[in-house]
Enzyme design. Structure first.
Site, PDB file in Angstrom:
ATOM      1  N   LYS A 168       0.836  -1.216   0.000  1.00  0.00           N
ATOM      2  CA  LYS A 168       0.000   0.000   0.000  1.00  0.00           C
ATOM      3  C   LYS A 168       0.863   1.256   0.000  1.00  0.00           C
ATOM      4  O   LYS A 168       0.810   2.063   0.918  1.00  0.00           O
ATOM      5  CB  LYS A 168      -0.988  -0.040   1.165  1.00  0.00           C
ATOM      6  CG  LYS A 168      -1.917  -1.243   1.050  1.00  0.00           C
ATOM      7  CD  LYS A 168      -3.060  -1.254   2.019  1.00  0.00           C
ATOM      8  CE  LYS A 168      -3.945  -2.468   1.848  1.00  0.00           C
ATOM      9  NZ  LYS A 168      -3.339  -3.752   2.202  1.00  0.00           N
TER      10      LYS A 168
HETATM   11  P1  OMP Z   1      -7.311 -12.328   5.237  1.00  0.00           P
HETATM   12  O1  OMP Z   1      -8.374 -11.499   5.877  1.00  0.00           O
HETATM   13  O2  OMP Z   1      -6.501 -13.097   6.199  1.00  0.00           O
HETATM   14  O3  OMP Z   1      -7.836 -13.165   4.104  1.00  0.00           O
HETATM   15  O4  OMP Z   1      -6.246 -11.303   4.596  1.00  0.00           O
HETATM   16  C1  OMP Z   1      -6.609 -10.183   3.830  1.00  0.00           C
HETATM   17  C2  OMP Z   1      -5.395  -9.540   3.211  1.00  0.00           C
HETATM   18  O5  OMP Z   1      -5.816  -8.576   2.235  1.00  0.00           O
HETATM   19  C3  OMP Z   1      -4.507  -8.783   4.191  1.00  0.00           C
HETATM   20  O6  OMP Z   1      -3.171  -8.873   3.738  1.00  0.00           O
HETATM   21  C4  OMP Z   1      -4.981  -7.353   4.057  1.00  0.00           C
HETATM   22  O7  OMP Z   1      -3.967  -6.427   4.359  1.00  0.00           O
HETATM   23  C5  OMP Z   1      -5.375  -7.271   2.584  1.00  0.00           C
HETATM   24  N1  OMP Z   1      -6.452  -6.317   2.251  1.00  0.00           N
HETATM   25  C6  OMP Z   1      -7.636  -6.327   2.938  1.00  0.00           C
HETATM   26  O8  OMP Z   1      -7.875  -7.177   3.809  1.00  0.00           O
HETATM   27  N2  OMP Z   1      -8.592  -5.400   2.651  1.00  0.00           N
HETATM   28  C7  OMP Z   1      -8.447  -4.456   1.673  1.00  0.00           C
HETATM   29  O9  OMP Z   1      -9.354  -3.679   1.441  1.00  0.00           O
HETATM   30  C8  OMP Z   1      -7.268  -4.459   0.945  1.00  0.00           C
HETATM   31  C9  OMP Z   1      -6.304  -5.412   1.182  1.00  0.00           C
HETATM   32  C10 OMP Z   1      -5.221  -5.514   0.203  1.00  0.00           C
HETATM   33  O10 OMP Z   1      -4.849  -4.484  -0.353  1.00  0.00           O
HETATM   34  O11 OMP Z   1      -4.817  -6.597  -0.158  1.00  0.00           O
END
Ligand code: OMP
Length: 272
Positions: free
Chosen positions: A97
């Site tokens: 990010k």
């Molecule tokens: P889980 O919730 O474990 O599946 O992980 C979600 C991943 O996506 C993490 O690495 C977050 O930082 C990322 N993420 C989000 O959860 N929400 C967003 O809106 C954006 C991201 C991202 O940019 O990947």
């Protein structure tokens, strides 16, 4: 091959839209990893080796490595090198990010693309396209821009109504409109839309045409595969990278992790 083609090729050739989120959290891993000299790399290697057949891409979140300072950055580099060497056709996306003024972005670009050799990186749109030019100009890489994030409070700014051409739209729609019409001149932009907001996902899809969307938020954050696929497919019945991290990574043994990934991929394909 540029990142966009690499992502599309991988999705088509392996019939998968599952993106494995490599977010190594020592407190959630089986205990034996915590005792290893390189717990983050060792765990990620196991996840990569057991899930690659189901993976359209791997998304590595740098926060889980940065936490450990130089040791963590070393393991991040090792993880990226391992993936590039062993599975060169699988896209490696970095979740960091980033975004700053243009000259500072040049440093980020070097870290992400020259040092880590990633295929794409997540970016904040807040500084505008003039600042993001060093990323947008990289035709060979993917600029993955946050549009509607998955967190509960994402509406605080992203839902603010903004006037444009005599009408008002929520800010996240303005981001989608602007990226598709102005920032995507090199065809290298993707947008991030959270799985926890299927209606907004549908709206974004109606704005951006066939652009690939990275969709995190399945499982641990409450998003559902069925709703995401129904809301987000493009005209080619594709165009989604559905990211799943914790709901696959922390299932237990290597076999259980591999099985969880296969099940997620199958569930996605069930609704295509
Ligand atoms: P889980 O919730 O474990 O599946 O992980 C979600 C991943 O996506 C993490 O690495 C977050 O930082 C990322 N993420 C989000 O959860 N929400 C967003 O809106 C954006 C991201 C991202 O940019 O990947």
């Amino acid at each position: 091959m540029n990142a966009k083609d690499k992502i599309e090729n991988r999705m088509t050739s392996t019939q998968t839209m599952l993106c494995i989120g490599l977010d190594p959290d020592i407190s959630l891993m089986p205990q034996k990893f915590g005792k290893s000299r390189k717990p983050l790399f060792t765990f990620c290697r196991l996840v990569i080796d057991t899930t690659y057949e189901s993976a359209a891409a791997f998304k590595i979140n740098t926060a889980f490595f940065e936490k450990y300072g130089t040791d963590g950055i070393g393991e991040l580099k090792q993880t990226c090198d391992y993936l590039r060497k062993k599975f060169p056709t699988i896209p490696l996306l970095l979740d960091a990010k980033r975004a700053d003024i243009r000259s500072t972005n040049l440093g980020y670009v070097s870290f992400v693309y020259d040092y880590l050799n990633a295929d794409g990186v997540t970016l904040h749109p807040y500084l505008g396209s003039e600042a993001l030019k060093p990323f947008l100009d990289r035709k060979d890489k993917a600029a993955i821009i946050l549009c509607r994030t998955s967190n509960q409070g994402s509406g605080e700014f992203q839902d603010l109504r903004v006037k444009s051409k005599g009408k008002t739209f929520p800010l996240y729609e303005i981001v989608a409109q602007t990226v598709v019409s102005k920032w995507n001149r090199n065809g290298n932009c993707l947008l991030v839309v959270g799985a926890t907001y299927p209606s907004e996902l549908k709206k974004v899809r109606s704005i951006v045409g066939d652009m690939t969307l990275l969709v995190p938020g399945i499982g641990a954050q409450g998003g559902e595969i069925k709703k995401v696929v129904r809301a987000g497919l493009n005209s080619k019945k594709s165009g989604l990278l559905i990211n799943i991290g914790r709901a696959i990574l922390y299932k237990g043994s290597a076999e259980e992790i591999g099985l969880a990934a296969r099940q997620c991929r199958a569930e996605i394909n069930l609704y295509v």
